[in-house]
Write a protein that holds these residues in place. Structure first.
Motif: not given
Length: 326
Positions: A29, A74, A203, A99-102, A174-175
């Protein structure tokens, strides 16, 4: 780790590209910054666009077994629309929100064995080539760090971490892949559980913590997996009693053996921190399962590999990418 490559699509004499990431730690994020450094070739070239891709080495299960591949998760265009003169040097600064899920790649400076990269694509006069690939280091979010440290303090050992292609049903994932951290159970739970698998799905508002226990079978019963998830907030992390919270999660995970597929609330939200709640269902994560183990020491968690082996894994990531691109 920076790799310079001649743009093969343009032949000898084409421009070269070198992407340099700023050394400041980056979290899921957060903002990744750096610059793309271009050096002109033996003629003028029109640079149509410069794009960055975030890529990950991901494992997947299929009928023929398991395999590894590079997945882009991404992409952003950071520049273009200019002419690069013969021999000209030009720097293109960029900022990219992760991305927050990285996935986190390290904990307190020690590698978790997960390999991410930033790949640069240059489009010149209709020809495209991926000219640079750099290792991406991601530190955990404060709440992720707190959970991992609590597990270490409770006696759980770090076994391995990998990225698995697939999705975890019932979550907000999401990923197209998720990070799975495998833990050796503490002595307290060693008779009940073979191992515990941990996944963080962050998230903007908080994070889902997914725990899966590979349970041992009893004399009259067979072992089975139990999957539990909890929601926690990014706020007030430093004010929570994380050892007590995490131990409560583990107790619920290993003790609840019935109610197949039935979501069950675990006590009051206050028991697990602000805005937290849990759900339980037996079974497996959707998508492929375990892959090869890649591990290294993490604060409070037992080391699984030496540093040299982690370096080899990072090298395999880039070498494999070069071979694929030919």
């Amino acid at each position: 780790m920076v790799f310079k490559r001649l743009l093969g699509a343009l032949g000898v004499g084409g421009p070269t590209v070198d992407t340099v990431l700023d050394p400041a730690p980056v979290r899921p994020g957060g903002t990744l910054t750096g610059q793309v450094q271009l050096v002109g070739g033996k003629a003028d070239f029109d640079i149509e666009h410069i794009s960055l891709e975030l890529v990950a080495r991901v494992e997947a299960e299929h009928e023929g077994g398991e395999s590894e591949g590079v997945v882009a998760f991404d992409r952003i265009t950071v520049g273009g629309g200019f002419r690069l003169a013969e021999g000209e040097q030009r720097d293109v600064p960029f900022s990219l929100t992760l991305p927050w899920e990285t996935p986190a790649t390290q904990l307190h400076g020690q590698s978790l064995g997960v390999v991410l990269g930033v790949r640069t694509e240059l489009s010149v006069a209709g020809a495209k080539d991926k000219g640079d690939l750099d290792q991406l280091i991601v530190a955990p979010l404060p709440v992720q760090e707190a959970v991992l440290e609590a597990l270490g303090g409770l006696g759980f050992g770090f076994k391995s971490a990998d990225l698995e292609y697939g999705r975890i049903g019932g979550t907000g994932q999401r990923l197209p892949f998720y990070q799975e951290i495998e833990l050796v159970p503490s002595p307290r739970y060693a008779q009940q559980v073979n191992e515990i698998e941990l996944t963080f799905l962050a998230n903007p508002g908080g994070m889902e913590v997914v725990l899966e226990a590979d349970k041992r079978g009893g004399f009259l019963s067979s072992g089975h997996d139990a999957l539990t998830r909890f929601n926690v907030s990014h706020e007030g992390v430093e004010h929570q009693d994380w050892p007590a919270i995490v131990d409560g999660w583990i107790q619920q995970l290993v003790e609840h053996r019935a109610s197949y597929g039935s979501p069950v609330g675990f006590g009051s939200p206050a028991a697990f921190g602000p805005g937290s709640h849990g759900q339980h269902h037996d079974g497996h994560r959707s998508g492929p399962g375990m892959g090869t183990a890649v591990a290294a020491g993490a604060a409070g968690l037992a080391a699984g590999m030496v540093a040299g082996e982690v370096v080899d894994e990072v090298g395999d990531f880039f070498e494999g990418d070069e071979e694929e691109e030919g």
